[in-house]
Scaffold this active site. Structure first.
Site, PDB file in Angstrom:
ATOM      1  CD1 TRP A   1      -6.106  -4.265  -3.853  1.00  0.00           C
ATOM      2  CD2 TRP A   1      -6.442  -4.194  -6.058  1.00  0.00           C
ATOM      3  NE1 TRP A   1      -7.270  -4.946  -4.107  1.00  0.00           N
ATOM      4  CE2 TRP A   1      -7.497  -4.923  -5.457  1.00  0.00           C
ATOM      5  CE3 TRP A   1      -6.435  -4.026  -7.443  1.00  0.00           C
ATOM      6  CZ2 TRP A   1      -8.537  -5.481  -6.195  1.00  0.00           C
ATOM      7  CZ3 TRP A   1      -7.470  -4.576  -8.177  1.00  0.00           C
ATOM      8  CH2 TRP A   1      -8.508  -5.298  -7.562  1.00  0.00           C
ATOM      9  CG  MET A   2      -8.860   0.664  -1.233  1.00  0.00           C
ATOM     10  SD  MET A   2      -9.227   2.388  -0.815  1.00  0.00           S
ATOM     11  CE  MET A   2     -10.165   2.890  -2.274  1.00  0.00           C
ATOM     12  CG  ASN A   3     -10.013  -5.420  -1.983  1.00  0.00           C
ATOM     13  OD1 ASN A   3      -8.788  -5.501  -2.040  1.00  0.00           O
ATOM     14  ND2 ASN A   3     -10.733  -6.230  -1.215  1.00  0.00           N
ATOM     15  CG  ASP A   4     -13.606  -5.937   0.606  1.00  0.00           C
ATOM     16  OD1 ASP A   4     -13.733  -5.799  -0.620  1.00  0.00           O
ATOM     17  OD2 ASP A   4     -13.713  -7.036   1.192  1.00  0.00           O
TER      18      ASP A   4
ATOM     19  CD  GLU B   1     -16.035 -12.300  -0.404  1.00  0.00           C
ATOM     20  OE1 GLU B   1     -14.935 -12.898  -0.368  1.00  0.00           O
ATOM     21  OE2 GLU B   1     -16.275 -11.349  -1.179  1.00  0.00           O
TER      22      GLU B   1
ATOM     23  CD1 TRP C   1      -7.317  -8.574  -3.526  1.00  0.00           C
ATOM     24  CD2 TRP C   1      -5.939 -10.310  -3.781  1.00  0.00           C
ATOM     25  NE1 TRP C   1      -7.480  -9.391  -2.439  1.00  0.00           N
ATOM     26  CE2 TRP C   1      -6.643 -10.469  -2.568  1.00  0.00           C
ATOM     27  CE3 TRP C   1      -5.003 -11.277  -4.147  1.00  0.00           C
ATOM     28  CZ2 TRP C   1      -6.446 -11.554  -1.732  1.00  0.00           C
ATOM     29  CZ3 TRP C   1      -4.809 -12.357  -3.303  1.00  0.00           C
ATOM     30  CH2 TRP C   1      -5.526 -12.492  -2.114  1.00  0.00           C
TER      31      TRP C   1
END
Length: 533
Positions: free
Chosen positions: A48-51, A229, A75
């Site tokens: 997983w990867m986000n920001d 955010e 996540w």
């Protein structure tokens, strides 16, 4: 403590489970060549990867950190992954930079170069170059979020968490995403943080990155849906107005984005080293991207003055459905890097975004045509075999008498992504209703639109970047941007122009096939060129 030691333990555990974390490994399906694997957008090899976090330029390298789960495709276990590049296009993945530890996840933040060793962290303090990298991140538990430091004196290869963490603690559950920069006029570090559920940004100042004092709050303002955010703040010149500049303050929010789910809004104003003052009304909402898949934007720190650009990128995804997207063994992608400018329009100063020029290095075969009707242009596209999964398209279209005009890309059997201009509504849109696999979440399929100017006889410029699972559209030199994920079959690679109404012509069309950043052989090919007139 030394982060490298913690990483050695984590990596050993991953390998024991049969997982790999290298660059370009092979498995049943070659890593980086899966059906939906982006070929020129950054993705982790797996999991997983986000920001994006703390992009920074230091000693000839662009560093990209990102929210990452090193042990799963959902996540969780948030840590900072890392990659480096010489050009913001070809990335080399590195081991984890800052891992979760002792029940404290590593949430989003920023990275700066402490050029003068104000923090005292830099080992080479007695040399001519006393600098080092300092990361400022949110430490997260279920009940508390605080701001913390880690530092690196070996170009980001290993990281040490500051023993005096946290450096800011308001005893709040929702207090996160520090963006830090050096403010030269006041000779101090500035930190911007999000009081997420209060729809406020809190500003702090420091002389040494360790000790912080309160400056001011901004907000609520603009869109106050969801939570706020990932703020960012930077100064930009106003185009064609010598001596004029403004500060741009971006605030990401989830949910409440213009296309639903997560999104990115911004404010234009002034910053005096203590307080940001918006030039717009409290109710005015300005969107950085009108697509559904651009979030957590953050700009590079410490780009050389000789470069002169402000560049950011964002998470090419949406919290509405990111966990369900049909990709494996990874989830998540970053947008292409974008150069930012400000331009004045009758309604005020607005953000302009353009793909960075470094992407030109990916251009391979080139096809060009001018002054063709839509039907004739399509015959030329077919006769020359113009198609592909990874393309850059630059089009200038005469839409004066057309109700709607545009292109259909990633077109195949019952699949197409429609990029169009509706002249009656003066809007640019992307319709991914029939873009391929849209059934994994009810909020994915849809048509998403933003305003576009139709001046000068209704001529429209479109610049489009197509990857295996994304489309990014820049209208009229970046005045309106739409970013979307799409999941078509590999055989859906057609390109077609379309129009509704009369008097429709393609004034100019350029199409480049784009090389993969993951294939060394592809990087060394000599581009071809074919001109059609």
């Amino acid at each position: 403590m030394q982060i490298a030691a913690a990483w050695t333990i984590t990596l050993s555990a991953l390998l024991a489970c049969g997982l790999s974390y290298g660059f370009g490994e092979s498995s049943k399906v070659s890593i980086d060549d899966e059906t939906y694997r982006p070929q020129f957008h950054f993705t982790p090899a797996q999991n997983w990867m986000n920001d994006p976090n703390g992009p920074v330029f230091y000693h000839g390298e662009y560093h990209l950190f990102f929210q990452h789960n090193p042990v799963g495709n959902q996540w969780g276990h948030m840590s900072w992954g890392q990659a480096v590049s010489r050009d913001m296009v070809h990335w080399r993945r590195l081991p984890l930079a800052i891992p979760e530890q002792n029940g404290i996840m590593i949430f989003s933040g920023s990275t700066v170069v402490d050029w003068q060793n104000t923090s005292g962290f830099c080992k080479a303090s007695g040399s001519r170059n006393p600098s080092c990298l300092v990361a400022i991140y949110t430490g997260h538990t279920d009940t508390l979020q605080t701001q913390n430091l880690a530092y690196s004196s070996d170009n980001g290869r290993t990281w040490t968490k500051y023993s005096g963490n946290p450096v800011v603690d308001l005893h709040l559950r929702d207090f996160r995403d520090p963006k830090v920069f050096w403010h030269a006029p006041s000779h101090k570090w500035i930190m911007i943080t999000a009081l997420a559920t209060q729809h406020k940004l809190r500003f702090f100042a420091s002389n040494d990155l360790r000790h912080w004092s309160f400056l001011s709050d901004f907000g609520p303002a603009g869109s106050t849906d969801g939570v706020w955010e990932c703020p960012d703040l930077f100064q930009l010149p106003v185009e064609n107005e010598p001596g004029q500049s403004r500060w741009l303050l971006s605030v990401n929010l989830n949910p409440g984005g213009v296309a639903g789910g997560s999104g990115d809004q911004y404010f234009i104003g002034r910053f005096d080293g203590s307080t940001f003052t918006s030039e717009g009304s409290r109710e005015q909402v300005l969107w950085a991207d009108y697509g559904k898949d651009f979030y957590a934007s953050t700009s590079f720190s410490d780009l050389p003055k000789s470069d002169g650009r402000r560049i950011w990128l964002g998470w090419l995804d949406n919290w509405d459905y990111a966990a369900k997207e049909p990709t494996s063994p990874w989830r998540g992608a970053q947008s292409i890097p974008r150069e930012l400018r400000l331009k004045r329009f009758p309604e005020g100063i607005r953000l302009i975004q353009q793909p960075v020029r470094e992407l030109h290095s990916l251009r391979h075969q080139h096809y060009h045509m001018e002054d063709q009707g839509v039907a004739a242009a399509n015959r030329l596209l077919i006769s020359q075999g113009i198609k592909g999964e990874t393309l850059e398209i630059a089009a200038e279209i005469d839409a004066e008498n057309a109700f709607e005009i545009g292109l259909k890309v990633r077109k195949g059997n019952n699949e197409e992504t429609v990029i169009g201009v509706n002249t009656k509504q003066a809007e640019l849109f992307v319709d991914r209703t029939r873009s391929g696999n849209v059934g994994f979440d009810s909020k994915f399929a849809g048509r998403h639109a933003g305003p576009i100017r139709l001046d000068h006889g209704k001529k429209v410029k479109l610049r489009i970047f197509i990857d295996r699972s994304s489309v990014e559209v820049f209208g009229n030199d970046g005045e309106c941007v739409i970013s979307e994920r799409v999941f078509p079959g590999r055989a859906s690679d057609g390109v077609e122009l379309y129009a509704q109404g009369e008097g429709r012509r393609v004034l100019r069309l350029d199409v480049w096939s784009l090389k993969s950043v993951w294939e060394r052989e592809a990087q060394n090919r000599v581009p071809g060129r074919l001109s059609i007139r």
